[in-house]
Scaffold this active site. Sequence first.
Site, short mmCIF file in Angstrom:
data_model
loop_
_atom_site.label_atom_id
_atom_site.label_comp_id
_atom_site.label_asym_id
_atom_site.label_seq_id
_atom_site.Cartn_x
_atom_site.Cartn_y
_atom_site.Cartn_z
N GLU A 177 3.71 8.68 0.33
CA GLU A 177 5.07 8.15 0.52
C GLU A 177 5.72 8.73 1.78
O GLU A 177 6.49 9.68 1.71
CB GLU A 177 5.97 8.45 -0.70
CG GLU A 177 7.34 7.81 -0.56
CD GLU A 177 8.29 8.15 -1.72
OE1 GLU A 177 9.36 7.52 -1.79
OE2 GLU A 177 7.98 9.04 -2.51
N LYS A 214 3.55 4.13 -0.74
CA LYS A 214 4.93 3.83 -1.14
C LYS A 214 5.77 3.89 0.12
O LYS A 214 5.92 4.94 0.74
CB LYS A 214 5.43 4.83 -2.19
CG LYS A 214 6.85 4.53 -2.65
CD LYS A 214 7.23 5.32 -3.90
CE LYS A 214 8.67 5.01 -4.31
NZ LYS A 214 9.05 5.63 -5.59
#
Length: 297
Positions: A177, A214
């Site tokens: 992420e 992400k």
Amino acid sequence: MYIEEMTAKMGEGQGFIAALDQSGGSTPKALKLYGVEESEYSGDAEMFDMVHAMRSRIIQSPSFTGDKVIGAILFEMTMDRDVGGKPTSLFLWEEKDIVPFLKIDKGLEAEANGVQLMKPMPGLDDLLARAAKLHIFGTKERSVINAANPDGIKAVVDQQFEVGEQVIKAGLMPILEPEVTITIADKAEAEAILRDEILAHLDAMDESKQVMLKLSLPTEANFYKPLVDHPRVLKVVALSGGYGRDEANDILSKNTGMIASFSRALSEGLSAQQSEAEFDATLKAAVDSIHAASIAG
């Protein structure tokens, strides 16, 4: 066997991932939005009891099931606690058909070169081993990009893939992420640098391995489609990043193959003061709208 079943569920991706992983720094804000003031608890222990009660209420709601919510990201303390008389991860998988993930990062370093790298993670191998025993499928680790700085973004992506490799060695699926802050003036430029850096790492990966990503919702629709389509990527999920639910859903619906992994946008409107019927109806509306946006592409 559960690894194969969970991998298939994630790969098919007909739903979204709920981010239930607020940690120490963001917990008071999450509780306040839920209608619990700081004056209602004393110290960290009571605070985490209250946020676990909130998460348990979400997880046990009739509208929170694996037909629309295909995964859930947990904070370490949530993994270590029970829901419905079972460890949280096992309750999610066995009772709800929802794939459990674990947030593993320990927060962010001070900003340098326009980015915030992840702090060191001492004891990560032990944590991953504990997670694997509890049938956690994968992990999530977050860093932040605040400027289109090539050196900074390269450092973020290098670190993300380095940690991801450690997670893969432990038999788990990493969600990398590298969040681009949605309010920065050079967001589109930062996204272009980020996409190129990620693609370079993916192209160099061993064919036996995969990661998940992400990412902040992109400025340009389908900008991350080359990542969505890459064989080394199991799934690309989107964070809401401060957008309200309606705006986040609208942007997400224009991005083919990306699914949601929302936190604030999921819990928006939920309150400790609501009756069970009101709570379930509010959560159902959120789940239905985020699911619809996730499968729209």
